[in-house]
Write an enzyme that holds these catalytic residues in place. Structure first.
Site, mmCIF file in Angstrom:
data_model
loop_
_atom_site.group_PDB
_atom_site.id
_atom_site.type_symbol
_atom_site.label_atom_id
_atom_site.label_comp_id
_atom_site.label_asym_id
_atom_site.label_seq_id
_atom_site.Cartn_x
_atom_site.Cartn_y
_atom_site.Cartn_z
ATOM 1 N N ASP A 1 -10.418 -4.271 -4.632
ATOM 2 C CA ASP A 1 -9.917 -3.184 -3.841
ATOM 3 C C ASP A 1 -10.693 -2.054 -3.798
ATOM 4 O OD1 ASP A 1 -8.069 -1.290 -2.376
ATOM 5 O OD2 ASP A 1 -6.434 -2.485 -2.845
ATOM 6 N N SER B 1 1.056 -1.247 0.072
ATOM 7 C CA SER B 1 -0.020 -0.071 0.150
ATOM 8 C C SER B 1 0.805 1.092 -0.011
ATOM 9 C CB SER B 1 -0.845 0.161 1.242
ATOM 10 O OG SER B 1 -1.857 1.064 1.072
ATOM 11 N N HIS C 1 -8.760 -4.675 0.140
ATOM 12 C CA HIS C 1 -7.484 -4.014 0.168
ATOM 13 C C HIS C 1 -6.501 -4.859 1.465
ATOM 14 C CE1 HIS C 1 -4.578 -0.710 -0.189
ATOM 15 N NE2 HIS C 1 -4.557 -0.700 0.982
#
Length: 304
Positions: free
Chosen positions: A252, A188, A281
């Site tokens: 996501d 991320s 996610h």
């Protein structure tokens, strides 16, 4: 991300897009562009309440043990805790960042330099590192960004790059580990410093887990990089000369799947990506293909 191609004057029609952004949004950006700090505030940097602290063991040698709070949810015992080597290092911007080396496998060929996701610190992910390292036969080295955990400083984009650079230099100096035995792993927001470091140095491999193209692209449907954009990984990823594995969930809701695809397509040395069907996610790790793909990347892709 969808693009519309309707005319502007058609009653009730969607507005024509330019660079993937509607005309009204484009005008709004030119009239009142967001400052980089505003984009950053919306996209990233949510440091949690610290879930650990470093307790000095030998201040002369700068050795520490890790004291976890309940928020860390440490899942192991004292024996595994002995495998955690904790210390601080300084960045070029003066931050004192917390580092942790997880000695999972005494004869491991690779060490994974892991830049973690947002809203966690070393205490919260230490158990995951132990489990991951044992399953992929690698040691794990990680650090907390400025303003996270027990690291000093403020969580800012301009601190991210010195943070990861200081961590890499500390890994080299303290453990005498060469670049050809290091795999960079960014998750991320952690893909931002990972891509920056990988674009400037050659490593054994790079893993980009749920990467983002840029801050503006997370917030708006735009296909270009604006002068006030932040986290512009899409402009750097092509410079990476190491094998790159991109991992992204198709569902996501934080960083759209299209970001992973675009990053993959920009890579100069990509290997087969892992698109996890149905993953969001924060749950890719629970899918069995996650570990399978990591093992194949380490044992096969890097050998080839």
């Amino acid at each position: 991300m969808s693009n519309s191609h309707c005319t502007l004057d058609a009653p009730g029609a969607e507005e024509e897009t330019m660079n993937g952004m509607s005309f009204s949004k484009l005008c709004c950006l030119f009239c009142c562009p967001p400052c980089p700090s505003t984009i950053t505030a919306k996209v990233a940097f949510r440091p949690p309440v610290p879930t650990y602290n470093f307790v000095p063991v030998n201040e002369k040698e700068e050795k520490y043990t890790i004291n976890f709070t309940e928020g860390a949810e440490w899942q192991f015992g004292d024996a595994e805790k002995e495998c955690l080597d904790a210390f601080y290092t300084r960045t070029s911007r003066g931050s004192k960042i917390a580092c942790m080396y997880v000695k999972c496998c005494p004869n491991a060929k690779y060490t994974v330099l892991f830049s973690h996701a947002n809203a966690v610190d070393l205490g919260m992910i230490s158990s995951f590192y132990v489990m991951l390292g044992m399953r992929i036969n690698c040691n794990i080295f990680s650090f907390d960004y400025s303003g996270y955990g027990s690291s000093s400083g403020k969580p800012l984009e301009k601190n991210l790059y010195p943070d990861v650079n200081a961590a890499w230099l500390a890994l080299q100096k303290r453990y005498s580990i060469s670049p050809e035995n290091v795999i960079l792993y960014g998750q991320s927001i952690g893909t931002v410093p990972t891509i920056d470091l990988a674009a400037r140095n050659h490593f054994a491999g790079v893993i980009l887990h749920s990467p983002l193209m840029s801050g503006m692209r997370v917030l708006f449907e735009t296909r270009r990089t604006w002068c006030f954009d932040v986290f512009t990984s899409i402009e750097k990823v092509h410079k990476i000369q190491s094998p790159v594995l991109v991992i992204h969930g198709t569902e996501d809701e934080v960083i759209n799947f299209s970001h992973g695809v675009a990053i993959y397509e920009k890579c100069s040395q990509p290997v087969e990506p892992l698109w996890v069907e149905g993953a969001n996610h924060n749950d890719i790790e629970v899918f069995p293909q996650y570990l399978e793909r990591l093992r194949h990347f380490i044992n096969s892709d890097l050998s080839n």
